[in-house]
Design a protein around this motif. Structure first.
Motif, mmCIF file in Angstrom:
data_model
loop_
_atom_site.group_PDB
_atom_site.id
_atom_site.type_symbol
_atom_site.label_atom_id
_atom_site.label_comp_id
_atom_site.label_asym_id
_atom_site.label_seq_id
_atom_site.Cartn_x
_atom_site.Cartn_y
_atom_site.Cartn_z
ATOM 1 N N ALA A 121 -63.335 6.921 -7.255
ATOM 2 C CA ALA A 121 -61.923 6.601 -7.000
ATOM 3 C C ALA A 121 -61.811 5.441 -6.019
ATOM 4 O O ALA A 121 -62.333 5.513 -4.904
ATOM 5 C CB ALA A 121 -61.203 7.826 -6.434
ATOM 6 N N PRO A 122 -61.107 4.366 -6.380
ATOM 7 C CA PRO A 122 -60.890 3.260 -5.453
ATOM 8 C C PRO A 122 -59.650 3.503 -4.604
ATOM 9 O O PRO A 122 -58.835 4.392 -4.900
ATOM 10 C CB PRO A 122 -60.658 2.075 -6.403
ATOM 11 C CG PRO A 122 -59.965 2.708 -7.574
ATOM 12 C CD PRO A 122 -60.549 4.098 -7.714
ATOM 13 N N LEU A 123 -59.499 2.723 -3.557
ATOM 14 C CA LEU A 123 -58.264 2.742 -2.775
ATOM 15 C C LEU A 123 -58.038 1.345 -2.208
ATOM 16 O O LEU A 123 -58.817 0.859 -1.392
ATOM 17 C CB LEU A 123 -58.324 3.761 -1.635
ATOM 18 C CG LEU A 123 -56.996 3.988 -0.886
ATOM 19 C CD1 LEU A 123 -56.908 5.418 -0.352
ATOM 20 C CD2 LEU A 123 -56.775 3.014 0.261
ATOM 21 N N LEU A 124 -56.960 0.721 -2.655
ATOM 22 C CA LEU A 124 -56.538 -0.579 -2.144
ATOM 23 C C LEU A 124 -55.021 -0.589 -2.084
ATOM 24 O O LEU A 124 -54.369 -0.059 -2.994
ATOM 25 C CB LEU A 124 -57.026 -1.720 -3.042
ATOM 26 C CG LEU A 124 -58.530 -2.036 -2.995
ATOM 27 C CD1 LEU A 124 -58.884 -3.067 -4.074
ATOM 28 C CD2 LEU A 124 -58.940 -2.561 -1.613
ATOM 29 N N PRO A 125 -54.438 -1.138 -1.047
ATOM 30 C CA PRO A 125 -55.109 -1.772 0.097
ATOM 31 C C PRO A 125 -55.680 -0.730 1.055
ATOM 32 O O PRO A 125 -55.191 0.399 1.117
ATOM 33 C CB PRO A 125 -53.977 -2.544 0.765
ATOM 34 C CG PRO A 125 -52.754 -1.723 0.474
ATOM 35 C CD PRO A 125 -52.967 -1.198 -0.926
ATOM 36 N N LYS A 126 -56.699 -1.135 1.787
ATOM 37 C CA LYS A 126 -57.253 -0.293 2.839
ATOM 38 C C LYS A 126 -56.302 -0.285 4.038
ATOM 39 O O LYS A 126 -55.437 -1.158 4.168
ATOM 40 C CB LYS A 126 -58.618 -0.825 3.283
ATOM 41 C CG LYS A 126 -59.686 -0.878 2.201
ATOM 42 C CD LYS A 126 -60.079 0.499 1.720
ATOM 43 C CE LYS A 126 -61.279 0.422 0.769
ATOM 44 N NZ LYS A 126 -61.543 1.712 0.102
ATOM 45 N N PRO A 127 -56.448 0.685 4.941
ATOM 46 C CA PRO A 127 -55.714 0.620 6.208
ATOM 47 C C PRO A 127 -56.019 -0.698 6.916
ATOM 48 O O PRO A 127 -57.111 -1.253 6.777
ATOM 49 C CB PRO A 127 -56.255 1.824 6.990
ATOM 50 C CG PRO A 127 -56.731 2.771 5.931
ATOM 51 C CD PRO A 127 -57.274 1.909 4.832
#
Length: 358
Positions: free
Chosen positions: A169-175
């Motif tokens: 699983a990707p996550l963008l944008p990052k914190p």
């Protein structure tokens, strides 16, 4: 020795921070909380902690959801950090990682979260979720945090746990400023182990100096065994009553307790007693709390932030000297009491801190 940080409880549930029928000038709605957070930011608070509550309990009939409100408060503030409380089991960690990352981008790096493993059984079964044994709830929270950390820092996350499965699983944008800080509470052995292994901040219910010291020393020892002795900080809850004289402050406390909503307090006492019985120690976070203590549902009266500004500042310095890094305050008449604490107590604490570092 770092300077103390200050946080306040956001009253995003009706009834304020005490289970009392004594009239209080505290609102739970957005417009009230907008005023409070702007005052807190103005007078020197570093954090605002938003409670998580879905069903009415201890008299809190109306509730605003924490991270939704945090996003709204982010839009009307510039500096204060916003800690959203979350229940693993009611949120999926991948979804929540995305929500916190979004809040962090909206607020330009001011998002944080408080992982609450849960004591209120009805909220879980009411939404059709299983009610796990006490230590299992903390194991689920540990997995929840592991997923969050991975999704905020890795290009893609794969996780195979007992409670969660994540597949590339990707996550963008990052914190925006790296990983947001993770707070947690709890007093059991399971809670302390979780703090030592995974959390950045360990929230403690109100207590005596001796009670705080015992928890700090135990969690530090557990963190040392995990190679994290310098990675965990400590936060203490306290209900602040600052008045012109000690007598006025003590009388305000007496009035709050004498007007307690007895039925709501007893209901809360029964609910937390049942939750505590599911621990291996057979006692929970409120096991030694009196009726008076439970009128402030995180034992805030015990901490002793009651008196003149000078007395309360001295008490806070004593907390700092035993290893507390952040003081979390609740208030009665929120608008005036929050401002008074920020204008009278926080500057005195900073003055005394300056002397300590010389």
């Amino acid at each position: 020795m770092t300077n103390l940080k200050f946080a306040y409880w956001v009253p995003n549930v009706s009834g304020g921070l005490v289970v009392s029928k004594l009239p209080q000038r505290t609102g739970w709605d957005f417009e009230s909380n907008k005023r409070y957070v702007q005052i807190a930011e103005e007078v020197g608070y570093d954090y605002a902690l938003l409670q998580t509550r879905f069903f009415a309990s201890y008299g809190a009939e109306n509730q605003l959801e924490a991270i939704t409100l945090a996003s709204a408060l982010a839009s009307v503030t510039e500096k204060i950090n916003l800690i959203s409380a979350v229940h693993p089991g009611l949120w999926h960690p991948g979804v929540y990682a995305k929500m916190i990352a979004t809040l962090d981008n909206i607020s330009q790096g001011r998002a944080a979260l408080n992982v609450v493993s849960g004591w209120f059984k009805q909220e879980f079964i009411g939404y059709g979720e299983p009610w796990l044994e006490h230590d299992e709830r903390y194991r689920r929270s540990e997995e929840f945090i592991q997923v969050l950390k991975s999704m905020w820092t890795q290009e893609a996350t794969t996780f195979k746990g007992d409670f969660y499965r994540i597949n590339e699983a990707p996550l963008l944008p990052k914190p925006v400023n790296g990983r947001p800080p993770i707070f947690q509470g709890g007093n059991s052995k399971a809670a302390r182990r979780m703090a030592a292994k995974y959390s950045d901040w360990y929230f403690m219910n109100g207590n005596t100096l001796e009670g705080f010291k015992e928890q700090i020393e135990d969690v530090k020892a557990l963190a040392k065994a995990e190679g994290r002795e310098n990675e965990i900080k400590f936060a203490a809850n306290g209900f602040a009553i600052v008045r012109d004289t000690e007598e006025e402050a003590v009388q305000q406390l007496r009035d709050i307790v004498s007007h307690a909503d007895t039925e709501a307090v007893e209901g809360f006492k029964q609910a937390v007693a049942e939750a505590g019985q599911s621990t291996k120690e057979k006692s929970g976070m409120w096991a030694n709390s009196s009726f008076k203590d439970l009128v402030q549902y995180n034992d805030g009266f015990k901490t002793g932030l009651i008196g003149t500004g000078e007395q309360v500042a001295e008490r806070i310095i004593a907390l700092k000297e035993i290893g507390i890094d952040l003081v979390l305050t609740g208030h009665f008449h929120y608008e005036e009491d929050l401002r008074r604490f920020g204008e009278e107590v926080i500057p005195l604490v900073k003055e005394q801190e300056a002397v300590l570092t010389v």
